[in-house]
Scaffold this active site. Structure first.
Site, short mmCIF file in Angstrom:
data_model
loop_
_atom_site.label_atom_id
_atom_site.label_comp_id
_atom_site.label_asym_id
_atom_site.label_seq_id
_atom_site.Cartn_x
_atom_site.Cartn_y
_atom_site.Cartn_z
N GLY A 181 0.83 -1.19 0.00
CA GLY A 181 0.00 0.00 0.00
C GLY A 181 0.87 1.24 0.00
CB CYS A 182 0.37 4.64 -1.35
SG CYS A 182 -1.32 4.97 -0.80
CE1 TYR A 183 -1.59 8.24 3.74
CE2 TYR A 183 -3.41 6.73 3.39
CZ TYR A 183 -2.94 8.02 3.49
OH TYR A 183 -3.79 9.08 3.33
CB THR A 232 5.35 2.53 0.16
OG1 THR A 232 4.86 1.34 -0.47
CG2 THR A 232 6.64 2.95 -0.51
CB SER A 233 5.23 6.94 2.92
OG SER A 233 4.01 6.71 3.60
#
Length: 344
Positions: free
Chosen positions: A145-147, A149-150
């Site tokens: 997921g994008c969150y 990843t960060s």
């Protein structure tokens, strides 16, 4: 050698970003493009920026239309990938940009997604410990997921260096509206988002919470605990994640934390520790596969603070997927992936 690639969900934001990057990738040939309700239309109606593919017909998403390719990207809604993936050859490299195969714990999946757990695939975040080895030996990849990843990349050096133990991790991350997908939603129209910042998924209920905790465990945290609060901000793309956690050793200094991050990022193309005193901003990484990170220590509360900026559609989804594809196919990891952002 050139590999044939199909993209399911080609009319959405993730599918469009995959195609943008694949058009600049010299090792692939773009094959069938599929979608659901927009099948039978031309891609140019949905992705006008992809002019070389504008006249391509969007086919129905089916195993038949996706079969026969070397690589299949599934940029489909959560819960839609498993049925298609089960019908594709084990020899085909299948990369799921949805959530279906990210979580290892079936109970966590059922709690946060409310359906039966489809299984677990190798996790497509190459920078995590041992992941490159795993990705180089698989034909099934689950894109993060994008969150997660960060947040995961912001905290990874702190966990692996033993600066934090993964408990009492607090993540507050602001994201642009493209993270919610391309479907029409009243709360995402311009009149609602312009000049407005709002929190959502508050109180440990956001679906990316168990994924962040799972990643901390993969880094070596024994019993990670995560409080995650996402914010919706009025921009089209990007994530700024502020992550804090208590220091294992309260005498740890900002300089020591910075040294640990510099060592962890030294051989990583896309992990960029900013100069001291410079803090990440989403504009700087827009349309790139780069992660800008800064770290410090708040001695008043004995907490480490790490801030990361990514483009949610590039490194957070399509770029991470192609980076993982490159490893799985034995190509140079950086092939087709931009390091630099665009401005203004």
């Amino acid at each position: 050698m050139t590999f044939s690639v199909a993209v399911a969900g080609c009319t959405g934001y993730a599918g469009g970003e995959l195609l943008r990057l694949l058009l600049g990738h010299h090792g692939v040939q773009i094959g069938n493009l599929t979608a659901g309700g927009s099948a039978g239309t031309l891609l140019g109606q949905h992705q006008p920026h992809l002019s070389p593919l504008a006249d391509r017909e969007v086919l129905p998403t089916s195993a038949e239309n996706l079969a026969g390719h070397d690589v299949v990207f599934l940029a489909l809604p959560h819960g839609a990938s498993a049925e298609i993936a089960a019908q594709l050859s084990e020899e085909t490299l299948v990369i799921d940009c949805g959530a279906d195969y990210r979580l290892e714990d079936p109970e966590a999946w059922e709690q946060f997604y409310g359906t039966d757990h489809a299984g677990t695939w190798p996790y497509g975040l190459p920078e995590l410990p041992e992941n490159r080895h795993t990705l180089g030996r698989t034909t099934r990849i689950a894109v993060p997921g994008c969150y997660p990843t960060s947040a995961s990349l912001a905290l990874m050096p702190a966990v692996t260096a033993g600066l934090i133990d993964g408990t009492d991790v607090v993540v507050v991350a602001a994201s642009g509206t493209s993270g919610a997908g391309k479907s029409s939603k009243p709360h995402l129209i311009g009149a609602e988002t312009a000049g407005n910042v709002s929190a959502y998924g508050v109180g440990g209920v956001h679906r990316h919470t168990p994924e962040i905790a799972q990643n901390l465990q993969r880094m070596g945290a024994t019993n990670p605990t995560v409080s995650f609060t996402p914010l919706l901000v009025p921009m089209s793309r990007g994530i700024l994640a502020t992550c804090t956690a208590p220091l294992k050793d309260p005498t740890t200094t900002a300089a020591q934390a910075r040294a640990a991050y510099a060592e962890a990022f030294a051989d990583e193309t896309y992990l960029n520790l900013l100069p001291e005193g410079v803090w990440p901003q989403t504009k700087a990484v827009q349309a790139s596969n780069r992660v800008d990170v800064q770290v410090t220590v708040d001695p008043a509360v004995n907490r480490l603070i790490a801030v990361a900026a990514i483009d949610n559609l590039t490194k957070g989804t399509a770029g991470g997927a192609i980076q993982s594809m490159n490893i799985a196919l034995g190509m140079a990891e950086q092939t087709g992936l931009p390091l630099y952002g665009v401005a203004p």
